[in-house]
Scaffold this motif. Structure first.
Motif, PDB file in Angstrom:
ATOM      1  N   SER A   1     -14.701  63.546 -16.844  1.00 45.24           N
ATOM      2  CA  SER A   1     -15.514  64.729 -16.603  1.00 45.24           C
ATOM      3  C   SER A   1     -16.380  64.622 -15.347  1.00 45.24           C
ATOM      4  CB  SER A   1     -16.409  65.011 -17.808  1.00 45.24           C
ATOM      5  OG  SER A   1     -17.247  63.900 -18.060  1.00 45.24           O
ATOM      6  N   SER A   2     -16.272  63.540 -14.618  1.00 43.87           N
ATOM      7  CA  SER A   2     -17.102  63.345 -13.434  1.00 43.87           C
ATOM      8  C   SER A   2     -16.405  63.777 -12.140  1.00 43.87           C
ATOM      9  CB  SER A   2     -17.525  61.883 -13.307  1.00 43.87           C
ATOM     10  OG  SER A   2     -16.408  61.051 -13.019  1.00 43.87           O
ATOM     11  N   TYR A   3     -15.164  64.234 -12.207  1.00 42.97           N
ATOM     12  CA  TYR A   3     -14.471  64.632 -10.980  1.00 42.97           C
ATOM     13  C   TYR A   3     -13.580  65.859 -11.213  1.00 42.97           C
ATOM     14  CZ  TYR A   3     -11.042  61.436 -13.121  1.00 42.97           C
ATOM     15  OH  TYR A   3     -10.196  60.778 -13.993  1.00 42.97           O
ATOM     16  N   ALA A   4     -13.414  66.595 -10.114  1.00 48.74           N
ATOM     17  CA  ALA A   4     -12.534  67.761 -10.144  1.00 48.74           C
ATOM     18  C   ALA A   4     -11.079  67.319 -10.023  1.00 48.74           C
ATOM     19  CB  ALA A   4     -12.889  68.702  -8.999  1.00 48.74           C
ATOM     20  N   MET A   5     -10.192  68.207 -10.411  1.00 49.82           N
ATOM     21  CA  MET A   5      -8.761  67.900 -10.374  1.00 49.82           C
ATOM     22  C   MET A   5      -8.006  69.003  -9.644  1.00 49.82           C
ATOM     23  SD  MET A   5      -8.161  65.036 -11.933  1.00 49.82           S
ATOM     24  CE  MET A   5      -6.393  65.180 -12.213  1.00 49.82           C
ATOM     25  N   GLY A   6      -6.937  68.617  -9.019  1.00 52.88           N
ATOM     26  CA  GLY A   6      -6.101  69.592  -8.334  1.00 52.88           C
ATOM     27  C   GLY A   6      -4.639  69.400  -8.671  1.00 52.88           C
ATOM     28  N   TRP A   7      -3.874  70.466  -8.434  1.00 51.22           N
ATOM     29  CA  TRP A   7      -2.419  70.432  -8.555  1.00 51.22           C
ATOM     30  C   TRP A   7      -1.830  70.814  -7.197  1.00 51.22           C
ATOM     31  CZ3 TRP A   7       0.338  68.628 -12.598  1.00 51.22           C
ATOM     32  CH2 TRP A   7      -0.282  68.536 -13.846  1.00 51.22           C
ATOM     33  N   PHE A   8      -0.853  70.057  -6.787  1.00 56.27           N
ATOM     34  CA  PHE A   8      -0.121  70.309  -5.556  1.00 56.27           C
ATOM     35  C   PHE A   8       1.364  70.253  -5.855  1.00 56.27           C
ATOM     36  CE2 PHE A   8      -3.416  70.013  -2.246  1.00 56.27           C
ATOM     37  CZ  PHE A   8      -4.483  69.553  -3.003  1.00 56.27           C
ATOM     38  N   ARG A   9       2.146  70.741  -4.920  1.00 55.28           N
ATOM     39  CA  ARG A   9       3.596  70.637  -5.073  1.00 55.28           C
ATOM     40  C   ARG A   9       4.238  70.407  -3.717  1.00 55.28           C
ATOM     41  NH1 ARG A   9       5.039  76.931  -6.744  1.00 55.28           N
ATOM     42  NH2 ARG A   9       4.767  77.855  -4.661  1.00 55.28           N
ATOM     43  N   GLN A  10       5.420  69.827  -3.755  1.00 55.36           N
ATOM     44  CA  GLN A  10       6.159  69.571  -2.524  1.00 55.36           C
ATOM     45  C   GLN A  10       7.641  69.799  -2.785  1.00 55.36           C
ATOM     46  OE1 GLN A  10       5.424  65.755  -0.681  1.00 55.36           O
ATOM     47  NE2 GLN A  10       6.071  66.541   1.301  1.00 55.36           N
ATOM     48  N   ALA A  11       8.187  70.741  -2.048  1.00 53.57           N
ATOM     49  CA  ALA A  11       9.609  71.024  -2.122  1.00 53.57           C
ATOM     50  C   ALA A  11      10.336  70.231  -1.039  1.00 53.57           C
ATOM     51  CB  ALA A  11       9.859  72.523  -1.940  1.00 53.57           C
ATOM     52  N   PRO A  12      11.628  69.980  -1.219  1.00 49.93           N
ATOM     53  CA  PRO A  12      12.375  69.211  -0.212  1.00 49.93           C
ATOM     54  C   PRO A  12      12.263  69.833   1.171  1.00 49.93           C
ATOM     55  CG  PRO A  12      13.672  69.464  -2.194  1.00 49.93           C
ATOM     56  CD  PRO A  12      12.459  70.326  -2.375  1.00 49.93           C
TER      57      PRO A  12
ATOM     58  N   ALA B   1      -3.439  74.649  -7.340  1.00 48.61           N
ATOM     59  CA  ALA B   1      -4.608  75.040  -8.134  1.00 48.61           C
ATOM     60  C   ALA B   1      -5.588  73.891  -8.171  1.00 48.61           C
ATOM     61  CB  ALA B   1      -4.187  75.416  -9.557  1.00 48.61           C
ATOM     62  N   ALA B   2      -6.839  74.213  -8.462  1.00 47.44           N
ATOM     63  CA  ALA B   2      -7.860  73.197  -8.669  1.00 47.44           C
ATOM     64  C   ALA B   2      -8.798  73.668  -9.760  1.00 47.44           C
ATOM     65  CB  ALA B   2      -8.630  72.918  -7.381  1.00 47.44           C
ATOM     66  N   ILE B   3      -9.415  72.696 -10.420  1.00 48.60           N
ATOM     67  CA  ILE B   3     -10.321  73.002 -11.517  1.00 48.60           C
ATOM     68  C   ILE B   3     -11.518  72.068 -11.422  1.00 48.60           C
ATOM     69  CG2 ILE B   3      -9.049  71.472 -13.091  1.00 48.60           C
ATOM     70  CD1 ILE B   3      -9.682  73.549 -15.317  1.00 48.60           C
ATOM     71  N   ASN B   4     -12.703  72.598 -11.704  1.00 52.65           N
ATOM     72  CA  ASN B   4     -13.895  71.776 -11.536  1.00 52.65           C
ATOM     73  C   ASN B   4     -14.091  70.839 -12.728  1.00 52.65           C
ATOM     74  OD1 ASN B   4     -14.845  73.535 -13.504  1.00 52.65           O
ATOM     75  ND2 ASN B   4     -16.807  73.885 -12.482  1.00 52.65           N
ATOM     76  N   ARG B   5     -15.167  70.078 -12.679  1.00 51.42           N
ATOM     77  CA  ARG B   5     -15.359  69.001 -13.653  1.00 51.42           C
ATOM     78  C   ARG B   5     -15.456  69.514 -15.086  1.00 51.42           C
ATOM     79  NH1 ARG B   5     -20.490  66.196 -11.069  1.00 51.42           N
ATOM     80  NH2 ARG B   5     -20.908  68.371 -10.606  1.00 51.42           N
ATOM     81  N   SER B   6     -16.095  70.639 -15.268  1.00 51.86           N
ATOM     82  CA  SER B   6     -16.282  71.167 -16.628  1.00 51.86           C
ATOM     83  C   SER B   6     -15.107  72.019 -17.095  1.00 51.86           C
ATOM     84  CB  SER B   6     -17.562  72.000 -16.690  1.00 51.86           C
ATOM     85  OG  SER B   6     -17.408  73.188 -15.933  1.00 51.86           O
TER      86      SER B   6
END
Length: 126
Positions: free
Chosen positions: A30-41, A49-54
């Motif tokens: 709960s102390s850090y934010a998280m993100g999603w990334f993607r990479q196509a060939p 997307a990203a989401i904050n700590r809470s």
């Protein structure tokens, strides 16, 4: 140190849904934010997307708005990416990442994220 392990990828037909999970360990989740990334060939890694700590604040790439939802369960040390109405152009390796820097707002650049999972393949057939 933070360890991240994604799961939930697979093959789905266009219009279908998948839910990706990312399990974290090593630091208080709960102390850090998280993100999603993607990479196509043949393409650069791109923000999804990203989401904050809470979990109370999210931001999405235009390509994800209205179709993808990021959420997190801090009790389970897990972040999710619910993907609906998938399209062939969503085909990519999806990565979760941890942003350890306290900041105002959510980071969308991959250089802001210090730790990365190994990725999970999502393939959408037409």
């Amino acid at each position: 140190q933070v360890q991240l392990v994604e799961s939930g990828g697979g093959l789905v037909q266009a219009g279908g849904s998948l839910r990706l999970s990312c399990a974290a360990s090593g630091r208080t989740f709960s102390s850090y934010a998280m993100g999603w990334f993607r990479q196509a060939p043949g393409k650069e890694r791109e923000f999804v997307a990203a989401i904050n700590r809470s979990g109370g604040s999210t931001v999405y790439a235009d390509s994800a708005k209205g179709r993808f939802t990021a959420s997190r369960d801090n009790a389970k040390n897990t972040v999710y990416l619910q993907m609906n109405n998938l399209k062939p152009e969503d085909t990519a390796v999806y990565y979760c990442a941890a942003d350890m820097t306290p900041r105002t707002g959510l980071a969308v650049g991959f250089r802001s994220y210090a730790y990365w999972g190994q990725g999970t393949q999502v393939t959408v057939s037409s």
